[in-house]
Scaffold this motif. Structure first.
Motif, PDB file in Angstrom:
ATOM      1  N   VAL A 139       0.821  -1.207   0.000  1.00  0.00           N
ATOM      2  CA  VAL A 139       0.000   0.000   0.000  1.00  0.00           C
ATOM      3  C   VAL A 139       0.860   1.264   0.000  1.00  0.00           C
ATOM      4  O   VAL A 139       0.374   2.344   0.247  1.00  0.00           O
ATOM      5  N   GLY A 140       2.139   1.121  -0.283  1.00  0.00           N
ATOM      6  CA  GLY A 140       3.019   2.271  -0.395  1.00  0.00           C
ATOM      7  C   GLY A 140       3.444   2.863   0.931  1.00  0.00           C
ATOM      8  O   GLY A 140       3.803   4.017   0.992  1.00  0.00           O
ATOM      9  N   ILE A 141       3.419   2.107   2.007  1.00  0.00           N
ATOM     10  CA  ILE A 141       3.824   2.601   3.313  1.00  0.00           C
ATOM     11  C   ILE A 141       5.277   2.228   3.547  1.00  0.00           C
ATOM     12  O   ILE A 141       5.656   1.082   3.375  1.00  0.00           O
ATOM     13  N   SER A 142       6.068   3.199   3.945  1.00  0.00           N
ATOM     14  CA  SER A 142       7.447   2.905   4.288  1.00  0.00           C
ATOM     15  C   SER A 142       7.475   2.178   5.631  1.00  0.00           C
ATOM     16  O   SER A 142       6.794   2.571   6.564  1.00  0.00           O
ATOM     17  N   ILE A 143       8.254   1.133   5.722  1.00  0.00           N
ATOM     18  CA  ILE A 143       8.342   0.367   6.957  1.00  0.00           C
ATOM     19  C   ILE A 143       8.958   1.210   8.067  1.00  0.00           C
ATOM     20  O   ILE A 143       8.716   0.990   9.240  1.00  0.00           O
ATOM     21  N   LEU A 144       9.711   2.250   7.712  1.00  0.00           N
ATOM     22  CA  LEU A 144      10.343   3.094   8.708  1.00  0.00           C
ATOM     23  C   LEU A 144       9.378   4.096   9.333  1.00  0.00           C
ATOM     24  O   LEU A 144       9.670   4.669  10.365  1.00  0.00           O
ATOM     25  N   GLU A 145       8.219   4.328   8.704  1.00  0.00           N
ATOM     26  CA  GLU A 145       7.245   5.279   9.241  1.00  0.00           C
ATOM     27  C   GLU A 145       6.578   4.709  10.485  1.00  0.00           C
ATOM     28  O   GLU A 145       6.330   3.518  10.572  1.00  0.00           O
ATOM     29  N   PRO A 146       6.266   5.572  11.454  1.00  0.00           N
ATOM     30  CA  PRO A 146       5.539   5.081  12.626  1.00  0.00           C
ATOM     31  C   PRO A 146       4.131   4.656  12.235  1.00  0.00           C
ATOM     32  O   PRO A 146       3.508   5.264  11.376  1.00  0.00           O
ATOM     33  N   THR A 147       3.638   3.584  12.849  1.00  0.00           N
ATOM     34  CA  THR A 147       2.305   3.078  12.516  1.00  0.00           C
ATOM     35  C   THR A 147       1.242   3.688  13.411  1.00  0.00           C
ATOM     36  O   THR A 147       0.089   3.341  13.303  1.00  0.00           O
ATOM     37  N   SER A 148       1.619   4.619  14.297  1.00  0.00           N
ATOM     38  CA  SER A 148       0.663   5.211  15.224  1.00  0.00           C
ATOM     39  C   SER A 148      -0.339   6.119  14.517  1.00  0.00           C
ATOM     40  O   SER A 148      -1.321   6.527  15.111  1.00  0.00           O
ATOM     41  N   LYS A 149      -0.124   6.450  13.242  1.00  0.00           N
ATOM     42  CA  LYS A 149      -1.045   7.289  12.492  1.00  0.00           C
ATOM     43  C   LYS A 149      -2.279   6.513  12.037  1.00  0.00           C
ATOM     44  O   LYS A 149      -3.206   7.098  11.506  1.00  0.00           O
ATOM     45  N   LYS A 150      -2.278   5.211  12.217  1.00  0.00           N
ATOM     46  CA  LYS A 150      -3.389   4.388  11.737  1.00  0.00           C
ATOM     47  C   LYS A 150      -4.588   4.493  12.661  1.00  0.00           C
ATOM     48  O   LYS A 150      -4.452   4.564  13.869  1.00  0.00           O
ATOM     49  N   ASN A 151      -5.754   4.529  12.049  1.00  0.00           N
ATOM     50  CA  ASN A 151      -7.028   4.529  12.761  1.00  0.00           C
ATOM     51  C   ASN A 151      -7.980   3.593  12.032  1.00  0.00           C
ATOM     52  O   ASN A 151      -7.772   3.272  10.858  1.00  0.00           O
ATOM     53  N   TRP A 152      -9.038   3.201  12.721  1.00  0.00           N
ATOM     54  CA  TRP A 152     -10.083   2.401  12.089  1.00  0.00           C
ATOM     55  C   TRP A 152     -11.084   3.342  11.429  1.00  0.00           C
ATOM     56  O   TRP A 152     -11.594   4.260  12.071  1.00  0.00           O
ATOM     57  N   TYR A 153     -11.352   3.116  10.157  1.00  0.00           N
ATOM     58  CA  TYR A 153     -12.347   3.874   9.413  1.00  0.00           C
ATOM     59  C   TYR A 153     -13.427   2.905   8.946  1.00  0.00           C
ATOM     60  O   TYR A 153     -13.149   1.723   8.712  1.00  0.00           O
ATOM     61  N   VAL A 154     -14.637   3.414   8.799  1.00  0.00           N
ATOM     62  CA  VAL A 154     -15.739   2.561   8.383  1.00  0.00           C
ATOM     63  C   VAL A 154     -16.215   3.002   6.994  1.00  0.00           C
ATOM     64  O   VAL A 154     -16.362   4.187   6.724  1.00  0.00           O
ATOM     65  N   PHE A 155     -16.391   2.011   6.133  1.00  0.00           N
ATOM     66  CA  PHE A 155     -16.814   2.249   4.756  1.00  0.00           C
ATOM     67  C   PHE A 155     -18.158   1.579   4.512  1.00  0.00           C
ATOM     68  O   PHE A 155     -18.419   0.479   5.016  1.00  0.00           O
ATOM     69  N   HIS A 156     -18.992   2.225   3.726  1.00  0.00           N
ATOM     70  CA  HIS A 156     -20.293   1.671   3.350  1.00  0.00           C
ATOM     71  C   HIS A 156     -20.112   0.970   2.013  1.00  0.00           C
ATOM     72  O   HIS A 156     -19.500   1.505   1.089  1.00  0.00           O
ATOM     73  N   THR A 157     -20.646  -0.251   1.916  1.00  0.00           N
ATOM     74  CA  THR A 157     -20.515  -1.033   0.693  1.00  0.00           C
ATOM     75  C   THR A 157     -21.868  -1.175   0.008  1.00  0.00           C
ATOM     76  O   THR A 157     -22.910  -0.892   0.600  1.00  0.00           O
ATOM     77  N   ALA A 158     -21.830  -1.650  -1.203  1.00  0.00           N
ATOM     78  CA  ALA A 158     -23.067  -2.009  -1.901  1.00  0.00           C
ATOM     79  C   ALA A 158     -23.721  -3.155  -1.115  1.00  0.00           C
ATOM     80  O   ALA A 158     -23.036  -3.888  -0.391  1.00  0.00           O
TER      81      ALA A 158
END
Length: 188
Positions: free
Chosen positions: A13-32
């Motif tokens: 997904v284009g994330i550098s392994i050196l970047e901190p992962t603390s920026k991640k959050n849970w998001y909710v998506f609506h599907t068909a």
């Protein structure tokens, strides 16, 4: 039972392994409608951390045949743990209709709520949801596998149920619980 997929590789997904992962959050998506499992496969193949709560339900068919089936707990919703900058790209996935947002920003789901739902599903008890739930007492579980979780207390047909409310999608997940495991949360 829940279905969670972790990224195969951070580079997918284009994330550098050196970047901190603390920026991640849970998001909710609506599907068909009825497309949650297709979206789950698509996003997990792209390397995203995806959560689709699934529960076992007894279904009685017209010919009175009974069968236990896997049922999506929140129809047309899927949860993705990612950085906010990837939300627009995820929203372009086929069968995703929109990201749930508030005030123009994508709504974040508390990690503790997601963990609580996963723990509820792991208990192999009947789990139910109540849409548009707004009444009940605020309580905290004091012992057992769900200790520390806060939610609402509901009584239905002589059963006591504990619920974790997801305000972002206006739904509450419930599980049967003994009142001796609960304490009241003082109101502010």
């Amino acid at each position: 039972m829940s279905t969670t997929f972790k990224p195969k590789s951070q580079m997918d997904v284009g994330i550098s392994i050196l970047e901190p992962t603390s920026k991640k959050n849970w998001y909710v998506f609506h599907t068909a409608p009825r497309a949650e499992k297709v979206v789950l496969r698509e996003l997990s193949n792209k390397g995203y951390d995806v959560f689709l709560p699934i529960t076992k339900t007894l279904r009685v068919w017209n010919n009175r045949q009974k069968k236990i089936i896997d049922q999506v707990l929140f129809p047309s919703y899927i949860f993705v743990n990612t950085e906010e900058r990837y939300v627009p790209k995820i929203s372009q996935t086929p069968k995703i209709t929109t990201v749930i947002h508030c005030g123009g920003k994508p709504s974040k789901i508390n990690n503790k709520c997601i963990e609580g739902i996963k723990n509820m599903l792991d208990l192999n008890q009947e789990v139910s949801i109540e849409p548009n739930f707004s009444e009940g007492e605020s309580v905290r579980i004091v012992e057992g596998p769900l200790a520390g979780y806060e939610g609402v207390l509901v009584r239905q047909q002589s059963k006591t149920k504990f619920g974790i409310k997801l305000n972002e999608i206006n739904q509450t997940v419930f599980i049967d619980i003994c009142t001796s495991l609960l304490e009241k949360i003082p109101s502010l």
